[in-house]
Design an enzyme around this catalytic site. Structure first.
Site, mmCIF file in Angstrom:
data_model
loop_
_atom_site.group_PDB
_atom_site.id
_atom_site.type_symbol
_atom_site.label_atom_id
_atom_site.label_comp_id
_atom_site.label_asym_id
_atom_site.label_seq_id
_atom_site.Cartn_x
_atom_site.Cartn_y
_atom_site.Cartn_z
ATOM 1 N N ASP A 1 0.825 -1.207 0.000
ATOM 2 C CA ASP A 1 0.000 0.000 0.000
ATOM 3 C C ASP A 1 0.865 1.265 0.000
ATOM 4 O OD1 ASP A 1 -2.752 1.161 0.399
ATOM 5 O OD2 ASP A 1 -1.728 2.040 2.123
ATOM 6 N N GLU B 1 1.706 -0.472 -5.004
ATOM 7 C CA GLU B 1 0.731 0.546 -5.397
ATOM 8 C C GLU B 1 1.527 1.826 -5.589
ATOM 9 O OE1 GLU B 1 -3.102 3.120 -3.945
ATOM 10 O OE2 GLU B 1 -1.521 2.584 -2.563
HETATM 11 C C1 NOJ Z 1 -4.289 3.307 -0.697
HETATM 12 C C2 NOJ Z 1 -5.465 2.407 -0.481
HETATM 13 O O1 NOJ Z 1 -5.838 1.804 -1.697
HETATM 14 C C3 NOJ Z 1 -6.558 3.268 0.123
HETATM 15 O O2 NOJ Z 1 -7.780 2.579 0.172
HETATM 16 C C4 NOJ Z 1 -6.112 3.727 1.481
HETATM 17 O O3 NOJ Z 1 -7.078 4.606 2.024
HETATM 18 C C5 NOJ Z 1 -4.775 4.463 1.411
HETATM 19 N N1 NOJ Z 1 -3.814 3.786 0.572
HETATM 20 C C6 NOJ Z 1 -4.178 4.600 2.788
HETATM 21 O O4 NOJ Z 1 -3.786 3.354 3.278
#
Ligand code: NOJ
Length: 542
Positions: free
Chosen positions: A210, A262
């Site tokens: 993430d 990500e």
């Molecule tokens: C990216 C995630 O996909 C999202 O859902 C989340 O709120 C943020 N990162 C913070 O972790």
């Protein structure tokens, strides 16, 4: 070790499970792991290769599980570790791999480390795992710098000391309930490597990282306003050390555990640095998701994506929707079909019929592209963005922190419709004691798995057929593509193995190229012509 060219993640179809909204086995209105286990035959029959689970750990749910209180357990409303073990084993029996979400940038404010930091002194070892700083101004009442939370408001919150007087501030790039971890701390580094081993030991096949590019910070925490490049918390050079160490952990399990980032990084050269041979295996491709339904734009993004990935031998990935964005059926039915995280176009007119038609065409286009594909749960049913959730039921911190200016992400997180004519549409059992945690639109009665199964014109049957073909076609998945000459609003390419994909994004029907047969089409051909907003897969050159 260089990337293995036959690695499973290079051409996989990966289904994203948002557990909370997938299937509720115990009637509490919240999806859970036994619910997912019960649907494994459905997922296997859909033809996917792996499941990616959004965070499934114990969490106060200030950000739907992205605020983790314990990285080595399962959120009680989702089940137990034993449920996760069973799920992993049974998924493997179905030939389905498991990818879990790891959140290294921040934890929950209820994580034992943060609780310990709160009751410790400034400059203590406990506080050094986070970013605590004194405030600015005479009485320290101003935040330590000018950074803003990605969810709105300042990125700093001030704590109270034991006697109730105001104390230091801590950094949170997201909600205040998500304190940022300090990756200069050896504790933090060691802890996460251990967490990776914990899940790899339990059979996880991959990790989705993430906010992968946000994790390290300039320890001076300079104001953004006065800070020259490089950016103090985005895509810093030292973030790569973390992923090199993680790659070493993954490799120690034999080389088929995937590390997927990500990454929202627009700069191609910097993006590809994450795929050096000893770092990540793949990352999400957001320009494709954000693109307007426009042939020239999509083609440019496809070309650029492939060009970026080729030299580093990383597979491209293609995704149309996820738990953070407006569902693409709605996006493609709006006047402006492009998307940005900072502009969710709720409340504008949406032509759902057009959006659905385009979503069908987009699915076939996407599944024909070289690399891996992601399907967000409900894409296969053609679910739309739910824009009319009553304010009192909304849960996303984005909604709250922007005072409702940004509707947030609840509209793409509504529980799935499985069967029946009214809510909860089989999401919860008949005798459920609670309603689904977000209300489902009554119009979804036509979009249940039950209603769509066996209907040749449904989105579900299109996905089933497409994923089945994608699996058996030697030219699909990993590999390359060759563009064919076509009209400006048509995307026409061939893949190895006598496969050709033609997507018509123009407003006129187009003549199909010579072919030996039609493998699949997103809309009926009209007098042998491909109508507007439709994609066809052709068998060629026999
Ligand atoms: C990216 C995630 O996909 C999202 O859902 C989340 O709120 C943020 N990162 C913070 O972790």
């Amino acid at each position: 070790m260089p990337a293995r060219t036959d690695a499973w993640w290079r051409g996989a179809a990966i289904y994203q499970v948002y557990t909370r909204s997938f299937a509720d086995s115990n009637g509490d209105g919240v999806g859970d792991l036994p619910g997912v286990r019960a649907k494994l035959p459905y997922l296997a029959a859909l033809g996917i290769d792996a499941l990616w689970f959004n965070p499934w750990y114990p969490s106060p749910m200030a950000d739907a599980g992205y605020d983790i209180a314990d990285y080595r357990d399962i959120e009680p409303s989702f089940g137990t570790l034993a449920d996760a073990d069973l799920l992993i084993a049974e998924a493997h029996d179905h030939g389905i791999r498991i990818i879990i979400d790891i959140v290294p940038n921040h934890c929950s404010d209820r994580h034992p480390w943060f609780l310990a930091a709160l009751t410790s002194e400034p400059d203590s070892a406990e506080r050094s795992r986070f970013w605590f700083r004194p405030g600015r101004g005479e009485d320290g009442s101003l935040p330590p710098n000018d950074w803003q939370s990605i969810f709105g408001g300042p990125a700093w919150t001030r704590i109270a000391t034991a006697d109730g007087t105001p104390g230091e501030w801590y950094l949170h790039l997201f909600a205040p309930e998500q304190p940022d971890l300090n990756w200069t701390s050896e504790d933090v580094r060691a802890e996460f490597e251990d967490v990776l081993r914990f899940w790899f030991d339990r059979g996880a096949d991959g990790i989705r990282i993430d906010s992968a590019a946000l994790v390290t910070k300039d320890p001076d925490l300079p104001d953004l306003a006065s800070h020259p490049s490089p950016h103090p918390y985005e895509d810093r050079d030292d973030v790569h050390e973390i992923y090199r160490a993680w790659r070493a952990v993954a490799e120690s399990y034999g080389g088929d555990r995937a590390l997927i980032g990500e990454l929202w990084i627009p700069d191609a050269e910097r993006f590809t640095r994450y795929f050096r041979p000893d770092e990540l295996h793949s990352a999400f491709n957001f320009p494709y998701l954000c693109s307007a339904w426009d042939a020239a734009r999509l083609r440019a993004i496809i070309d650029e994506t492939l060009a970026i990935h080729a030299p580093v031998d990383a597979p491209a990935t293609w995704v149309l929707s996820n738990h953070d964005v407006d569902r693409h059926v709605s996006r493609y039915g709006r006047a402006d079909t492009s998307f940005g995280l900072d502009r969710r176009e709720h409340g504008r007119p949406v032509d759902l019929e057009l959006g659905t038609r385009r979503a069908r065409a987009a699915a076939l286009l996407t599944f024909a592209l070289p690399g891996a594909v992601y399907v967000y749960q409900g894409d296969e049913l053609g679910l739309w963005e739910v824009e009319d959730i009553p304010a009192g039921l909304r849960q996303d911190p984005i909604w709250r922190r922007t005072g409702g200016a940004d509707p947030g992400r609840d509209g793409c997180r509504v529980p799935l419709p499985w069967s029946g004519a009214q809510p909860p549409f089989g999401f919860s059992p008949d005798d459920a004691r609670a309603r689904p945690w977000l209300p489902q639109p009554t119009g979804w009665s036509e979009l249940t798995v039950e209603a769509e199964s066996g209907d040749p014109s449904s989105m579900l049957e299109l996905y089933r057929a497409a994923l089945r073909i994608r699996r058996r076609e030697p030219g699909l998945g990993d590999g390359g593509l060759r563009w064919m000459e076509s009209g400006e609003s048509v995307l026409d390419f061939v893949r190895d193995g006598r496969f050709r994909c033609v997507a018509n994004l123009s407003s006129d029907a187009v003549v199909l190229p010579a072919h030996d047969g039609v493998l699949l089409q997103s809309a009926d051909l009209v007098d042998g012509l491909l109508p507007p907003d439709a994609t066809v897969w052709l068998r060629i050159g026999g």
